[in-house]
Design an enzyme around this catalytic site. Structure first.
Site, short mmCIF file in Angstrom:
data_model
loop_
_atom_site.label_atom_id
_atom_site.label_comp_id
_atom_site.label_asym_id
_atom_site.label_seq_id
_atom_site.Cartn_x
_atom_site.Cartn_y
_atom_site.Cartn_z
N TYR A 141 0.83 -1.23 0.00
CA TYR A 141 0.00 0.00 0.00
C TYR A 141 0.86 1.27 0.00
O TYR A 141 0.35 2.35 0.25
CB TYR A 141 -0.92 0.03 1.23
CG TYR A 141 -1.97 -1.04 1.22
CD1 TYR A 141 -1.64 -2.35 1.55
CD2 TYR A 141 -3.29 -0.77 0.86
CE1 TYR A 141 -2.58 -3.36 1.55
CE2 TYR A 141 -4.25 -1.78 0.85
CZ TYR A 141 -3.88 -3.06 1.19
OH TYR A 141 -4.82 -4.07 1.18
N LYS A 202 5.36 -14.58 4.22
CA LYS A 202 5.67 -15.42 3.07
C LYS A 202 7.15 -15.25 2.77
O LYS A 202 7.56 -14.93 1.63
CB LYS A 202 4.78 -15.00 1.88
CG LYS A 202 4.80 -15.95 0.71
CD LYS A 202 4.06 -17.25 0.95
CE LYS A 202 4.18 -18.19 -0.23
NZ LYS A 202 3.64 -19.53 0.03
N ASP A 235 -0.38 -18.73 3.39
CA ASP A 235 -1.30 -19.68 2.76
C ASP A 235 -1.78 -20.73 3.77
O ASP A 235 -2.97 -21.01 3.90
CB ASP A 235 -0.66 -20.34 1.52
CG ASP A 235 0.82 -20.62 1.69
OD1 ASP A 235 1.38 -20.30 2.75
OD2 ASP A 235 1.43 -21.19 0.76
N ASP A 259 -5.02 -7.29 5.69
CA ASP A 259 -6.29 -6.87 5.07
C ASP A 259 -7.10 -8.10 4.69
O ASP A 259 -8.30 -8.21 4.98
CB ASP A 259 -5.94 -6.03 3.83
CG ASP A 259 -7.14 -5.30 3.27
OD1 ASP A 259 -8.20 -5.33 3.90
OD2 ASP A 259 -7.00 -4.69 2.18
N ASP A 263 -10.80 -9.99 6.59
CA ASP A 263 -12.10 -10.35 6.01
C ASP A 263 -12.38 -11.84 6.22
O ASP A 263 -13.51 -12.23 6.49
CB ASP A 263 -12.13 -10.02 4.50
CG ASP A 263 -12.56 -8.57 4.26
OD1 ASP A 263 -12.26 -7.72 5.12
OD2 ASP A 263 -13.18 -8.28 3.21
#
Ligand code: ATP
Length: 364
Positions: A141, A202, A235, A259, A263
């Site tokens: 971002y 990751k 993952d 982010d 959700d």
């Protein structure tokens, strides 16, 4: 004079609707505050060619903290197409007002609790109680994007220019921001008697950036030996969250992963109508429901205001009004458990304001 000055930013979409419900609850809680309205979002883009006008920034600087509803997150290309004619050709670019506030005010902590309130029909499992710490100012971002790939990108890899039809986004991670978010998570764990932090990353692929992030997190863990640090790939984390969410406590991660996980976790406890959030810096903070403007239900008065009401509880807590914060959360828990007032996302027919009034009624 009121004790607290709160910048009040309803924005657009379902923002104004859920914030009306929040005000009913805050008024019933007796919080001694002045709410200072501010302009932000899509309407400001159409009127001023700027989603975050300078007078709103000044308002934020005069406030103790801010409360924000939602703003339409149009893709930049669509937004530019709707930029009023008088602003065209002036080098104006579309950018998210919320990301700008987070970066300008260095709100490095995005704190997102996800709790399965007993009796919520949307709970995937009872007992889920996960707190996400998402770095809030950098990562993907950071705003460094190239719509065309610079020739140097290929040259550095010994490649011929492969295709002009390609784009690049940069993912910037700094030690300072990683230390800040790690410190916030470890201090929260100690303060709230939590035992375990899972750093989600990751680093096997993003070796430089997530390697640096992990390094800062491990360093912080050594200063907080009572809290156990575990590391997990993003993952695998998504898989485990769905299979066995009860094994998660605090999740500490970078901006984009946080982010997405937010959700996912909201989906475990009833959806975005139950996901509050706080953006916290050193001295100033902004509170908001984690959801967006929800254009599919905006204007119908049926959005669930619980995410926003729980964000108001977090705001009261941050202001030092801990009892008021606890009371608001307890009132939400009571209303959910009783099950008489339910918005459509909970399988009911109640409106946004009916939910707001039900919570406020418990506080009076
Ligand atoms: P934006 O473009 O502003 O990000 P969006 O629709 O992409 O909007 P969200 O606003 O986060 O993203 O909404 C995702 C889904 O969740 C939508 O179907 C929306 O109706 C639903 N939703 C979001 N917030 C609420 C809420 N408070 N109550 C009920 N449903 C909600």
């Amino acid at each position: 004079m009121a004790r607290y000055k709160i910048a009040w930013l309803p924005g657009d979409g379902i923002g104004p609707e859920v914030l009306d419900a929040v005000r009913t609850v805050l008024d019933a809680s007796g919080l001694d505050a002045e709410y200072m309205p501010g302009d932000i979002g899509w309407n400001m883009w159409l009127a001023e060619g700027n989603t975050l006008p300078e007078w709103t920034v000044e308002l934020l600087k005069r406030s103790d903290c801010a409360f924000f509803g939602a703003v339409t997150s149009k893709p930049p290309a669509d937004a530019m197409a709707e930029l009023p004619r008088r602003f065209r050709g002036k080098g104006i670019k579309y950018s998210s007002a919320l990301i700008r506030i987070r970066q300008q005010f260095d709100l490095f902590t995005c704190l997102r609790p996800c709790k399965a309130f007993p009796g919520n029909p949307g709970n995937l499992k009872e007992g889920i109680d996960i707190v996400i710490f998402r770095e809030n100012t950098e990562g993907i971002y950071c705003g460094a994007e190239w719509p065309r790939v610079p020739q140097e990108f290929y040259a550095a890899r010994g490649m011929e220019r492969v295709s002009p039809n390609a784009a690049v986004s940069m993912r910037a991670i700094t030690r300072r921001a990683s230390q800040n978010i790690a410190q916030a998570a470890f201090e929260f764990a100690e303060k709230h008697g939590r035992k375990k932090i899972r750093a989600v990353h990751k680093a096997n692929v993003l070796r430089a950036t997530d390697g640096l992030f992990l390094d800062a997190v491990r360093e912080m863990a050594r200063e907080h030996p009572k809290i156990r640090l575990e590391e997990m790939y993003i993952d695998n984390c998504c898989l485990q969250l769905v299979l066995d969410p009860l094994k998660f406590d605090i999740i500490l991660t970078t901006n984009l992963f946080g982010d997405i996980i937010s959700d996912l976790c909201a989906g475990l406890v009833g959806g975005l109508g139950f996901a509050p959030s706080a953006n916290i810096g050193r001295k100033w903070a902004l509170f908001e429901p984690a959801h967006g403007s929800a254009p599919d239900i905006a204007g119908k008065g049926i959005a669930n205001p619980i995410a926003a009401i729980l964000s108001a509880a977090m705001m009261a807590d941050w202001l030092g009004e801990r009892k008021k914060g606890r009371d608001i959360e307890a009132a939400v828990a009571d209303v959910i458990k009783e099950g008489k007032v339910r918005t459509p996302d909970m399988g009911g027919k109640s409106t946004t304001m009916e939910m707001g009034r039900a919570v406020a009624g418990r506080l009076r």
